[in-house]
Design a protein around this motif. Structure first.
Motif, PDB file in Angstrom:
ATOM      1  N   THR A  52      -7.260   8.903  -0.699  1.00 19.47           N
ATOM      2  CA  THR A  52      -6.942   7.902  -1.716  1.00 19.47           C
ATOM      3  C   THR A  52      -5.757   7.075  -1.277  1.00 19.47           C
ATOM      4  O   THR A  52      -4.716   7.617  -0.893  1.00 19.47           O
ATOM      5  CB  THR A  52      -6.608   8.566  -3.067  1.00 19.47           C
ATOM      6  OG1 THR A  52      -7.739   9.320  -3.508  1.00 19.47           O
ATOM      7  CG2 THR A  52      -6.292   7.499  -4.111  1.00 19.47           C
ATOM      8  N   GLU A  63       0.832  -1.193   0.000  1.00 24.28           N
ATOM      9  CA  GLU A  63       0.000   0.000   0.000  1.00 24.28           C
ATOM     10  C   GLU A  63       0.871   1.249   0.000  1.00 24.28           C
ATOM     11  O   GLU A  63       1.990   1.268   0.508  1.00 24.28           O
ATOM     12  CB  GLU A  63      -0.916   0.026   1.230  1.00 24.28           C
ATOM     13  CG  GLU A  63      -2.012  -1.031   1.236  1.00 24.28           C
ATOM     14  CD  GLU A  63      -1.568  -2.301   1.902  1.00 24.28           C
ATOM     15  OE1 GLU A  63      -0.342  -2.495   2.082  1.00 24.28           O
ATOM     16  OE2 GLU A  63      -2.427  -3.123   2.254  1.00 24.28           O
ATOM     17  N   SER A  98      -2.339  -2.730 -10.149  1.00 24.37           N
ATOM     18  CA  SER A  98      -2.552  -1.760  -9.079  1.00 24.37           C
ATOM     19  C   SER A  98      -4.038  -1.552  -8.838  1.00 24.37           C
ATOM     20  O   SER A  98      -4.877  -1.782  -9.722  1.00 24.37           O
ATOM     21  CB  SER A  98      -1.881  -0.423  -9.415  1.00 24.37           C
ATOM     22  OG  SER A  98      -2.535   0.186 -10.506  1.00 24.37           O
ATOM     23  N   SER A  99      -4.337  -1.119  -7.626  1.00 26.56           N
ATOM     24  CA  SER A  99      -5.704  -0.814  -7.226  1.00 26.56           C
ATOM     25  C   SER A  99      -5.675   0.432  -6.370  1.00 26.56           C
ATOM     26  O   SER A  99      -4.655   0.750  -5.747  1.00 26.56           O
ATOM     27  CB  SER A  99      -6.290  -1.976  -6.429  1.00 26.56           C
ATOM     28  OG  SER A  99      -7.557  -1.645  -5.892  1.00 26.56           O
ATOM     29  N   SER A 100      -6.791   1.141  -6.355  1.00 28.78           N
ATOM     30  CA  SER A 100      -6.888   2.287  -5.456  1.00 28.78           C
ATOM     31  C   SER A 100      -8.210   2.242  -4.714  1.00 28.78           C
ATOM     32  O   SER A 100      -9.212   1.741  -5.227  1.00 28.78           O
ATOM     33  CB  SER A 100      -6.769   3.603  -6.230  1.00 28.78           C
ATOM     34  OG  SER A 100      -7.888   3.764  -7.072  1.00 28.78           O
ATOM     35  N   SER A 108      -0.230  -1.867  -4.886  1.00 29.47           N
ATOM     36  CA  SER A 108       0.417  -2.478  -6.042  1.00 29.47           C
ATOM     37  C   SER A 108       0.736  -3.927  -5.708  1.00 29.47           C
ATOM     38  O   SER A 108       1.009  -4.255  -4.549  1.00 29.47           O
ATOM     39  CB  SER A 108       1.687  -1.715  -6.423  1.00 29.47           C
ATOM     40  OG  SER A 108       2.607  -1.713  -5.351  1.00 29.47           O
ATOM     41  N   ASN A 114      -3.422   3.556  -2.377  1.00 30.38           N
ATOM     42  CA  ASN A 114      -3.073   2.730  -3.526  1.00 30.38           C
ATOM     43  C   ASN A 114      -2.465   1.407  -3.091  1.00 30.38           C
ATOM     44  O   ASN A 114      -1.876   1.304  -2.009  1.00 30.38           O
ATOM     45  CB  ASN A 114      -2.077   3.475  -4.415  1.00 30.38           C
ATOM     46  CG  ASN A 114      -2.615   4.802  -4.873  1.00 30.38           C
ATOM     47  OD1 ASN A 114      -3.601   4.880  -5.586  1.00 30.38           O
ATOM     48  ND2 ASN A 114      -1.971   5.883  -4.430  1.00 30.38           N
TER      49      ASN A 114
END
Lengths: 118, 113
Positions: B20, B6, B71-73, B24, B22
């Motif tokens: 926000t 994160e 990746s995600s957020s 990966s 993130n």
């Protein structure tokens, strides 16, 4: 509804003593997980049971650690003998879906057992 | 090395602002999940996004997934002091013939009133 129940919530013991942590999963869930959380290593999966059978114990640190699930409503994690480096928060989690066939669903966590080994 | 990481490790914002976080990851996943942990408590599942989904909403939460970038957020809109917690991403993947759910080390979010 009762969630995952863990006991004890806190345990302080001396090096060399046996420690037993207990977990009651959510009724109807067929998978149970033991995780360990430390600041340095984060959350680590120790062992995963599906239908009371250990499926993956590759995360169990060494022979001092053992876990059992004698029935669908109870599991234990035992450390014998305990060492200071075992100090951590141990979480039990259960899931209705388990980890199979790409259907990994959400895990329901207990409140954890904080272990301190002096 | 960590499968899911994160970013940032810590985030401090004012109430009402958006937050926000993130995540990966390194290998192909079956799904990605976000969890929240209040201090001294267990983790609570927030949202699950499957590998063939790109965006998902739940209340004030919005999760995106970009499998090409691995990746995600997680976006929390109109944050509240009660959102103060650590947030973890967890990747469900198949490794060595068995499936695993691997957690990152989390983002510690502080929302100041």
């Amino acid at each position: 509804d009762a969630g995952v129940i863990q006991s004890p919530r806190h345990e302080v013991t001396e090096m060399g003593q046996e420690v037993t942590l207990r977990c009651k999963p959510i009724s109807g869930h067929n998978s149970l997980f033991w995780y360990r959380q430390t600041m340095m290593r984060g959350l680590e999966l120790l062992i995963y049971f599906n239908n009371n059978v250990p499926i993956d114990d590759s995360g169990m640190p060494e022979d001092r650690f053992s876990a059992k699930m004698p029935n669908a409503s109870f599991s234990t994690l035992k450390i014998q003998p305990s060492e200071p480096r075992d100090s951590a928060v141990y979480f039990c989690a259960s899931s209705p879906f388990g980890l199979a066939g790409g259907r990994t669903g959400e895990l329901f966590f207990g409140e954890g057992s904080r272990l301190t080994v002096l | 090395s960590q499968q899911g990481e994160e970013d940032p490790q810590a985030l401090s914002i004012q109430e009402g602002e958006n937050a926000t976080m993130n995540c990966s990851y390194k290998t192909s996943i079956n799904n990605l999940q976000w969890y929240r942990q209040n201090s001294g408590r267990g983790l609570v599942h927030l949202i699950l996004i499957r590998s063939n989904e790109r965006e998902k909403h739940s209340g004030r939460l919005r999760v995106t997934l970009d499998t090409s970038k691995k990746s995600s957020s997680l976006l929390i809109t109109a944050s509240r002091a009660a959102d103060t917690a650590s947030y973890f991403c967890a990747t469900a993947l198949t490794q060595g013939g068995s499936e695993k759910l691997v957690f990152g080390k989390g983002t510690k979010l502080t929302v100041n009133p």
